[in-house]
Design an enzyme around this catalytic site. Structure first.
Site, PDB file in Angstrom:
ATOM      1  N   ASP A  19       7.186  -0.277   2.146  1.00 39.76           N
ATOM      2  CA  ASP A  19       8.140  -1.244   2.709  1.00 39.76           C
ATOM      3  C   ASP A  19       9.317  -0.500   3.330  1.00 39.76           C
ATOM      4  OD1 ASP A  19       6.735  -3.580   1.486  1.00 39.76           O
ATOM      5  OD2 ASP A  19       7.359  -2.579  -0.344  1.00 39.76           O
ATOM      6  N   GLU A 279       0.029   1.261   4.287  1.00 44.18           N
ATOM      7  CA  GLU A 279       0.146   0.986   5.728  1.00 44.18           C
ATOM      8  C   GLU A 279       0.729   2.167   6.499  1.00 44.18           C
ATOM      9  OE1 GLU A 279       1.584  -2.878   6.869  1.00 44.18           O
ATOM     10  OE2 GLU A 279       2.523  -2.093   8.679  1.00 44.18           O
TER      11      GLU A 279
HETATM   12  O1  TRH Z   1       3.473   3.683  -0.849  1.00 43.46           O
HETATM   13  P1  TRH Z   1       2.510   2.737  -0.267  1.00 43.46           P
HETATM   14  O2  TRH Z   1       1.420   2.326  -1.131  1.00 43.46           O
HETATM   15  O3  TRH Z   1       3.304   1.512   0.211  1.00 43.46           O
HETATM   16  C1  TRH Z   1       2.978   0.192   0.484  1.00 43.46           C
HETATM   17  C2  TRH Z   1       3.588  -0.722  -0.544  1.00 43.46           C
HETATM   18  O4  TRH Z   1       2.769  -0.749  -1.670  1.00 43.46           O
HETATM   19  C3  TRH Z   1       3.759  -2.085   0.044  1.00 43.46           C
HETATM   20  O5  TRH Z   1       4.189  -3.030  -0.886  1.00 43.46           O
HETATM   21  C4  TRH Z   1       2.521  -2.523   0.717  1.00 43.46           C
HETATM   22  O6  TRH Z   1       2.818  -3.699   1.361  1.00 43.46           O
HETATM   23  C5  TRH Z   1       2.089  -1.492   1.725  1.00 43.46           C
HETATM   24  O7  TRH Z   1       1.891  -0.222   1.075  1.00 43.46           O
HETATM   25  C6  TRH Z   1       0.833  -1.866   2.447  1.00 43.46           C
HETATM   26  O8  TRH Z   1       1.848   3.378   1.066  1.00 43.46           O
HETATM   27  P2  TRH Z   1       2.396   3.616   2.535  1.00 43.46           P
HETATM   28  O9  TRH Z   1       2.483   2.339   3.283  1.00 43.46           O
HETATM   29  O10 TRH Z   1       1.561   4.652   3.112  1.00 43.46           O
HETATM   30  O11 TRH Z   1       3.854   4.190   2.350  1.00 43.46           O
HETATM   31  C7  TRH Z   1       4.120   5.471   1.885  1.00 43.46           C
HETATM   32  C8  TRH Z   1       5.390   5.982   2.538  1.00 43.46           C
HETATM   33  O12 TRH Z   1       5.845   7.155   1.844  1.00 43.46           O
HETATM   34  C9  TRH Z   1       5.189   6.415   3.980  1.00 43.46           C
HETATM   35  O13 TRH Z   1       6.341   6.097   4.749  1.00 43.46           O
HETATM   36  C10 TRH Z   1       5.033   7.917   3.892  1.00 43.46           C
HETATM   37  C11 TRH Z   1       5.968   8.215   2.767  1.00 43.46           C
HETATM   38  N1  TRH Z   1       5.702   9.484   2.050  1.00 43.46           N
HETATM   39  C12 TRH Z   1       6.681  10.451   2.069  1.00 43.46           C
HETATM   40  O14 TRH Z   1       7.718  10.287   2.726  1.00 43.46           O
HETATM   41  N2  TRH Z   1       6.462  11.607   1.376  1.00 43.46           N
HETATM   42  C13 TRH Z   1       5.336  11.832   0.682  1.00 43.46           C
HETATM   43  O15 TRH Z   1       5.184  12.920   0.053  1.00 43.46           O
HETATM   44  C14 TRH Z   1       4.335  10.817   0.669  1.00 43.46           C
HETATM   45  C15 TRH Z   1       3.054  11.040  -0.093  1.00 43.46           C
HETATM   46  C16 TRH Z   1       4.554   9.651   1.357  1.00 43.46           C
END
Ligand code: TRH
Length: 390
Positions: A19, A279
């Site tokens: 999010d 996402e």
């Molecule tokens: O963390 P996610 O599973 O996030 C979400 C939420 O669960 C949300 O509620 C849901 O609606 C959505 O998924 C579909 O996965 P996502 O979307 O990939 O987000 C991870 C974020 O973290 C992304 O911006 C990348 C960042 N990130 C870092 O900045 N550093 C890291 O080391 C990692 C592994 C990720």
């Protein structure tokens, strides 16, 4: 006067990092590339600080990368028309404070109010993208804005300079090696197949580790701290803290720190295969020009399997069956243990899948990027309301 010089993004962190990850990325892009003054309202500064380590968790208001970040404490705030931005974006239908909504009614002209929705490759979004939703009582209309993969959706977040930056990095093997070594990859492991792993806890990680361990090729798997902790703990035989590493058979696992958001892009660019989830990381993997496996956010009644298949139907349309088989097992839409069975075929298909990456990226980007599309839509709405007034 079609002034669209400010935007407010309201973000409620439901869980994990996606999010705030998406809102933070959008906020920066609107500011950096379009000169919009952005205020990002977020209710969980701890989570924000995981992806933006320089952020304060105590400040009510702070400047980060040109964006005003404000703590969104509750729904009680009192606002005036002067507080309202030209574009008001609520993420995933988070209800914005009633006081802000009533201040919106005092604005002349009214702000453009958008509900930025979640990403899906399903066809129905084309019928819902930009649909109006009039407020039941107030003279305000909110519009749905859907990200997506086709020209009848809002597209995907993609910064203007991203591809050049990635190409520069990927063509500089010394820079890639230097980056990986800061994450703890030993010189001896640089030649291995490098895999980044970001998934939800229910992924069949142990089965995959077993296959890699017993395989014929060296695999170095980089896992951010806090991801797949049970399987990583069992493999390492110690708590999976950043810096922990172990080699067993052909598999080396390196636990790396959870990276700032921009560095996470570099991780995706540096690896030969990326496991991503949710996402935002899923979208970033598509810009990395490297094969990826998506762990989709689980939903009740296995709704997510439908979404996964819709994506695979678009992405794997040109014969990447091995990727589809593996992805279905990884997500439990087929027997999860089968990931070990599918791995050799997926491994052999990686070069062909990698070759297809630029074609896919190009096709999706023909629809423009989400931030630009959103601004175009906002401008069109502003023009409509200006005409109505004449
Ligand atoms: O963390 P996610 O599973 O996030 C979400 C939420 O669960 C949300 O509620 C849901 O609606 C959505 O998924 C579909 O996965 P996502 O979307 O990939 O987000 C991870 C974020 O973290 C992304 O911006 C990348 C960042 N990130 C870092 O900045 N550093 C890291 O080391 C990692 C592994 C990720």
């Amino acid at each position: 006067m079609l002034s669209l010089s400010s935007a407010a993004i309201f973000c409620r962190v439901v869980d994990n990092y996606g999010d705030i990850g998406i809102c933070w990325r959008l906020a920066r892009q609107l500011q950096h590339e379009h000169g919009i003054a952005v205020t990002l309202w977020v209710d969980d500064l701890h989570t924000f600080r995981r992806i933006c380590p320089q952020a304060s968790i105590d400040a009510e208001m702070q400047q980060q990368a040109g964006v005003t970040v404000r703590r969104w404490r509750d729904w009680e705030g009192i606002f005036t028309a002067n507080d309202v931005a030209d574009i008001v974006i609520e993420f995933f239908g988070c209800d914005i404070p009633p006081g802000y909504i009533s201040a919106m009614t005092q604005c002349d002209p009214r702000p453009v109010w958008l509900n930025l929705e979640g990403l899906t490759a399903e066809e129905w979004v084309e019928g819902c993208h930009t649909l109006p939703s009039p407020h039941p009582r107030l003279p305000l209309t909110k519009h749905f804005f859907f990200p997506g993969f086709t020209s009848r959706t809002g597209g995907l977040l993609h910064e203007a300079g991203l591809d050049k930056e990635r190409e520069r990095f990927q063509s500089d093997s010394a820079a890639v090696a230097a980056f990986l070594s800061t994450l703890g990859v030993a010189d001896a492991d640089m030649a291995a197949l490098k895999v980044s792993l970001f998934c939800y806890p229910h992924a069949p990680v142990t089965a995959l580790f077993d296959a890699w361990q017993a395989g014929s090729e060296s695999v170095t798997c980089l896992v951010p701290e806090g991801v797949a902790t049970d399987a990583v703990h069992a493999f390492l035989d110690q708590a999976p803290q950043a810096g922990a590493t172990r080699t067993c058979g052909r598999l080396t696992i390196c636990v790396i720190p959870f990276l700032p958001q921009q560095d996470y892009d570099k991780l995706l660019w540096a690896c030969d295969l990326n496991f991503v989830r949710g996402e935002d990381s899923f979208v970033r993997a598509q810009w990395a020009d490297r094969p990826f496996i998506w762990h989709i956010y689980p939903q009740d009644e296995n709704l997510h399997h439908k979404k996964l298949k819709a994506f695979l139907g678009r992405y794997a349309a040109t014969g990447t069956h091995d990727l589809a088989d593996f992805a279905l097992s990884w997500n439990g839409a087929q027997s999860p243990e089968k990931v070990a069975t599918w791995w050799p075929a997926l491994r052999s298909a990686l070069p062909a899948i990698a070759q297809r990456c630029p074609e896919w990226r190009g096709a999706v980007l023909e629809n423009g990027d989400l931030a630009s599309n959103l601004l175009k839509f906002a401008a069109s709405q502003k023009a409509v309301s200006a005409r109505k007034k004449v």
